[in-house]
Every structure is written in C-alpha cells, then in structure tokens.
Scaffold this motif. Sequence first.
Motif, PDB file in Angstrom:
ATOM      1  N   TRP A   1       0.834  -1.213   0.000  1.00 25.36           N
ATOM      2  CA  TRP A   1       0.000   0.000   0.000  1.00 25.36           C
ATOM      3  C   TRP A   1       0.871   1.266   0.000  1.00 25.36           C
ATOM      4  CZ3 TRP A   1      -3.302  -2.480   4.414  1.00 25.36           C
ATOM      5  CH2 TRP A   1      -4.281  -3.309   3.857  1.00 25.36           C
TER       6      TRP A   1
ATOM      7  N   ALA B   1      -7.657  -5.973  -2.843  1.00 31.02           N
ATOM      8  CA  ALA B   1      -9.034  -5.941  -2.325  1.00 31.02           C
ATOM      9  C   ALA B   1      -9.291  -4.677  -1.505  1.00 31.02           C
ATOM     10  CB  ALA B   1      -9.304  -7.181  -1.474  1.00 31.02           C
ATOM     11  N   CYS B   2      -8.280  -4.179  -0.825  1.00 23.00           N
ATOM     12  CA  CYS B   2      -8.468  -3.075   0.129  1.00 23.00           C
ATOM     13  C   CYS B   2      -7.849  -1.761  -0.314  1.00 23.00           C
ATOM     14  CB  CYS B   2      -7.924  -3.472   1.497  1.00 23.00           C
ATOM     15  SG  CYS B   2      -8.780  -4.886   2.215  1.00 23.00           S
ATOM     16  N   TYR B   3      -7.123  -1.717  -1.424  1.00 27.48           N
ATOM     17  CA  TYR B   3      -6.562  -0.437  -1.852  1.00 27.48           C
ATOM     18  C   TYR B   3      -7.667   0.404  -2.479  1.00 27.48           C
ATOM     19  CZ  TYR B   3      -3.506   3.078  -3.881  1.00 27.48           C
ATOM     20  OH  TYR B   3      -2.907   4.283  -4.201  1.00 27.48           O
ATOM     21  N   GLN B   4      -7.927   1.550  -1.903  1.00 26.02           N
ATOM     22  CA  GLN B   4      -9.015   2.432  -2.346  1.00 26.02           C
ATOM     23  C   GLN B   4     -10.325   1.648  -2.517  1.00 26.02           C
ATOM     24  OE1 GLN B   4      -8.206   5.681  -4.850  1.00 26.02           O
ATOM     25  NE2 GLN B   4      -6.014   5.717  -4.444  1.00 26.02           N
ATOM     26  N   ARG B   5     -10.554   0.730  -1.600  1.00 27.09           N
ATOM     27  CA  ARG B   5     -11.750  -0.126  -1.549  1.00 27.09           C
ATOM     28  C   ARG B   5     -11.861  -1.086  -2.734  1.00 27.09           C
ATOM     29  NH1 ARG B   5     -14.363   4.796  -0.115  1.00 27.09           N
ATOM     30  NH2 ARG B   5     -14.325   5.107   2.145  1.00 27.09           N
ATOM     31  N   GLY B   6     -10.716  -1.420  -3.347  1.00 31.80           N
ATOM     32  CA  GLY B   6     -10.736  -2.485  -4.343  1.00 31.80           C
ATOM     33  C   GLY B   6     -10.256  -2.079  -5.718  1.00 31.80           C
TER      34      GLY B   6
END
Lengths: 360, 360
Positions: free
Chosen positions: A83, A114-119
């Motif tokens: 990230w 999956a979790c970078y800027q909500r996907g």
Amino acid sequence: MQTLSVKLPERHYPIHIGPGLLARSDLLTPHIAGRQVMIVTNEAVAPHYLERLKAGLTDYTVAEVILPDGEATKTLASVERIWDALLAHGFNRRCTLIALGGGVIGDMTGFAAACYQRGVAFIQVPTTLLSQVDSSVGGKTGVNHPRGKNMIGAFWQPKVVINDTSVLATLPDRELSAGLAEVIKYGLIRDEAFLGWLESNMAGLRALDDEALTYAIRRSCEIKAEVVVLDETEQGIRAHLNLGHTFGHAIEAAMGYGNWLHGEAVGAGMVMAATLSHHFGDLDEQALHRVRDVIGQAGLPLHAPREMNSARFLELMRLDKKMLDERLRLVLLSALGQACINDDVDPATVIELIDNFPRA
Amino acid sequence: MQTLSVKLPERHYPIHIGPGLLARSDLLTPHIAGRQVMIVTNEAVAPHYLERLKAGLTDYTVAEVILPDGEATKTLASVERIWDALLAHGFNRRCTLIALGGGVIGDMTGFAAACYQRGVAFIQVPTTLLSQVDSSVGGKTGVNHPRGKNMIGAFWQPKVVINDTSVLATLPDRELSAGLAEVIKYGLIRDEAFLGWLESNMAGLRALDDEALTYAIRRSCEIKAEVVVLDETEQGIRAHLNLGHTFGHAIEAAMGYGNWLHGEAVGAGMVMAATLSHHFGDLDEQALHRVRDVIGQAGLPLHAPREMNSARFLELMRLDKKMLDERLRLVLLSALGQACINDDVDPATVIELIDNFPRA
C-alpha cells in the motif's frame, strides 16, 4: 495453451495454462485496467522472471515491490509495504496489481488489491505448481496473524490467471512434489479417471513435460472450480478440498511451518485419511495400495514425523477450525474419486490409526 | 420509531430511527450471527452508552474495544487492535461486530469486520447526526493512510443500523450543526420539498425534537439510498452527494482536520457552490438567499477561512481525487432540489468567486 473459464455470479475470468505464457503480454493486457501496474514478487522469483514479465508492459507505468521469500513474510506489515508503494507512486483506483510468485505472494497481493481504495484490479501469475492448482480458483486472499493462519483477509477475484508451466523449471523438486499432492487430491476426491491418468503420467509430470503439466493443472483447476461453484458458502462439499489437511495441519503445526512443506504434510495426511477409510470398509486393500503408491510416486512422504505421537496429533487436530468438539470431523474417501465427510469419528479409532502408522 | 429498508442486490437491511432505540435489544438480536459479540466504541461514547447497549446482550459472550476519540485514530493500527482483541477472545467466523460511535468508529469497525476471517457480520449504531445520515447507507468502510484519507478499505454492508435520536443529547452543538450540513445537502441535491420542511423545522431539529430528527434522518437516508442504488459504480449521480465537498475538502486540508469540522467546511462549500450556480444563471437571487439562510439557521459558517486566498483554494481543489486536470469539475445546482455536474468550470471564474466570498 489451454484456457479454462471460471464462472462467477457477475462475470467470468480466464485461466490460461501452457508453456512460455509469461512472454505473452497479449494474454495480460486486455485485463489491465488503467495505465498503472504494480508487480508484487519476492526475492527468489524476481531474478528469474520479473524482467520477462515487465518486457511486455512497456506501454504502462510499472512499479514493483520485491518482498522476502517464505511464509514468515505473509503478514499485514508486508501488505502495508505494498500500500505504501502504491501511494508513493500516486497509483489511483484504476491501477492493476500483478502477483508474480507462489501462494504467499498471491494471497498478499490479492488482499492488497481488495483493500486499496476499496478495491482495484488484480492478476495472478502463480510460479509454483501448488499455487497454480490451488490459488487460481476460489478468490481467497489474506495474511497470517501471530494467533492464526489466514485470519485477516478478503474474498477477491482475479481478472485473469496466467499459469506458465515453463516457470516450474526453476522450482525445487521438493516443491514440485508438494504441488503434486494437491493435484492428486483432486483425483482422489472427485475423479477416479484423473487419478488413473496421474498414475500413468507421474514420471512425465516430475520431468516437467509441458503437455502433461498443462493437462494436470487444467483438470485440477476445473475440479476446484466445480466444487467451489457447487458450494459458495463453504458449508458442504467445499470441505472435500480439505482431504488430508486436518492431519496435515497438525504435522505442519508440530514440526514448524516450512520444515514439512504444506504439500508434504497433506500427502502424508491423505495416506492417513485413506487408511482410515480402509478401516471403515470404504476402500479395499487394493484401493488403499493405489493411494499410497501414487503419493509415493509423486515423491511425497508415506510416513508421519517420528516426533509426533498420537496424543500430539489429537491435540493439534482438535485446534483445527474445521473440527467439532467431542467427536472428530474428517474428510475421508467413500471410494477412489469420491470424498465424504464423517463428523462422528471416534478419537480412539484415530489414536489406533496413528499409533500404527509408519514413522520416518 | 420509523424503519427504512435498504435494498442491496442480494438482500435487504433495515435502518431503524427513533428515540430510545439503544435499549431495544429486540431490534438488535435478530441480526446477531452466532453467540460472540464485539462492541467497538471510543472513550467519548463509552461512558454514556456502552453499558446501555450491553444490558440487552446478556445472552451473548460480549467483549469490547475502546479506542481514543477523533480522526487521528482512524488508522490501520487501530483496526489491528480490533483484530488482536477478536483473536485474543477466540472469536470465530460466526461472530458479530457492533460499531457504537461516530463515522470514525463505524468506518474502522466495518473494515475490521470485512477482513476478519474474510468477513463477519457487522451492525452500525451511529451516535452522531453526521454518521446517522451518512454512514447508514453505502457500505464504505476503511481507514486513513499518512498519504491520504480513506485510502485503505472495503465495501461491507451492515446487517442492521440503529439510529437512536436520544443519543444526540450528548452531542456538542457544533457537531449537531455539522451533521445538519449533510441533511441540508440531501434537500438541495434532490428534494426541494424536504428543503422547505428543513427551513420550517430547523429550530426543532436544533432543540433535538425527536419527531423532527426522526423525519430528517429518515428522509436523508432515503435520498442517499436512492442515489446509491441508481449509481452503484459511482460514475454518475452518486457524485451529487459531493455537493460542497470539493470546496469543503480544501478548507479541511488547509485548516487541519478537526479545526473546521467536516460539516462546517461542507456548509461553507455548499454556499460557494450555490453562489457559483447563481453566477451561471441556474439559481436566482432568491434561491441563493434561501440556501444561505438555511445553512446559517443550522448554525454553520457562511464564510471561508481568512487564511485561505483563492490560489490556496485552487491548489487544494486540484488535489481532490474527484477533479479532472485542466478545467474544474464541480457539483453545482441547476435548481433548488436538483444537482448537476459541471466538468468544464473555468478556473478564473472560481478564483473570482473565492476572491469575493466573505471571510470570517
């Protein structure tokens, strides 16, 4: 090259399998969103394959994160490094992450995506046999926590999976055998004909024959996709994918992860499950012999660790999250090519099995 | 009590709104999976409401994490504290997380739930007006990164939202006004009649009249749900929810988060957007006056910070991820109750607006 299409509720994605695919950027680029690509790989894989992959991506802004090799790397701190790099390079929500490595790299990269800027978009380029047959289907991503494996994660599906059989040339023999354990598992739980094919072609697989590898990987991914689609909520037959894993996890936990490879522990665990199935009268002597033989032919152990007595096995098997409290819940075989779940196994029976099981 | 049903592709979930709902465990328990409940709250909220919530959960194993108050807490490290606590208590994948607090607690708890064992159940109990009207719908969860707000997160939907209007009694006046900014926004972008109702009922809302609050929260959640359903991929009218936010984010960034509350910055930003809409001939003088008046009645600022000249505004507005490169992209009003997007705003026009805008 063979291509398999995995059907998700909202879309399909392809798994390409064959030799030399790492150089085929035409398989990759249709699935890259935007212009920004982040390749995540490790120190063992990068020297062999990073430049080959990048050569096909000259039209993109490409950055990379190279992590240490091994299961100990599979932590939230490693995902934070991904990230940090994405943000340091100013990557936006239309970027694409490519996982170039084994299961550890695939699991972490998928979770980071999956979790970078909500996907954001995510592509799998697995470089071990185990990850080619196991991580290509199912969408499980995540990291370990000091208190448990795979405790933090998400379901996140790749846009495409590139299974290049040529990259297996640099895989250590032990890891090839460990991958074959999962391949054999697919035959044992669901396809006796495939098991027969494996018995006839094991030498070719271990000699890295591209045609044999392509077929074995394709059939393994197909069977996993069938099982996952039949049981998306993981209540029923998806558990069949855990054949040998409850015994195997106990071996891994007792011996320290990495001392016995996952596939080696699963190989021995499948022999134990088959032996128990024979005890219950579901496999005859000849069938049990075939199981032992194909696992041995793959170069996998047919014994349990000398250090582990039956009490230690039971203790660790009870910790496995797939088990109920009093009686043991185990995936067994009702026939070759057909798994079943027995959730009422008497611990005394398992103790007897383990006490009589060969040691190294 | 009023109940609104939010329709997702695969299921519906209820938003309950009214006084005294925190004591209504009958609203909560039908949505609790399993027997293990983790309440996540903060040091400001816990002394007032934690015991009241726990009183209805005596049939469950209940654990809690109490985090510091404020936006600075919204980090991955805080979410790790939640995961550590879940694992320390041996919580399994059938556990339920309850967020008791404002937007920061809701965003972090939702993200913790989204990624714990690849996803567990999650319930929102928002304790600020802003989070009641903003976090109840949309499923956005996440944390900040040193390089940007909300950069790490997931979409994860609650099983139920409990909006208890009684808990607003302990909310500081400034935070109530900040919440009203978002309520007014819903009238401005989509419902002139609701805007008229707000003009008539602002005194009651600020005096915490339960009936008025229940209606205002309900209508705000309804409008947000309509917009989100119409535009799940966030390409079109969902951007209308950002009315006033591009100006507002610039104010927050320049002044330091927390010095101007988010709602205060959005309030001033909506006056700026309305003034620009008047400049473009879409709002007449009387309509612009109504916008200024209702925002002032809510106790929100009608001026920009003295410290910020137009150059500083433009610099920060260009950083906003919702903007294109050369021309400015802004959410404006084509009429009262009707938002529009203008993605070709001449920066010179914005500079003139800001130079002439009142300062504190």
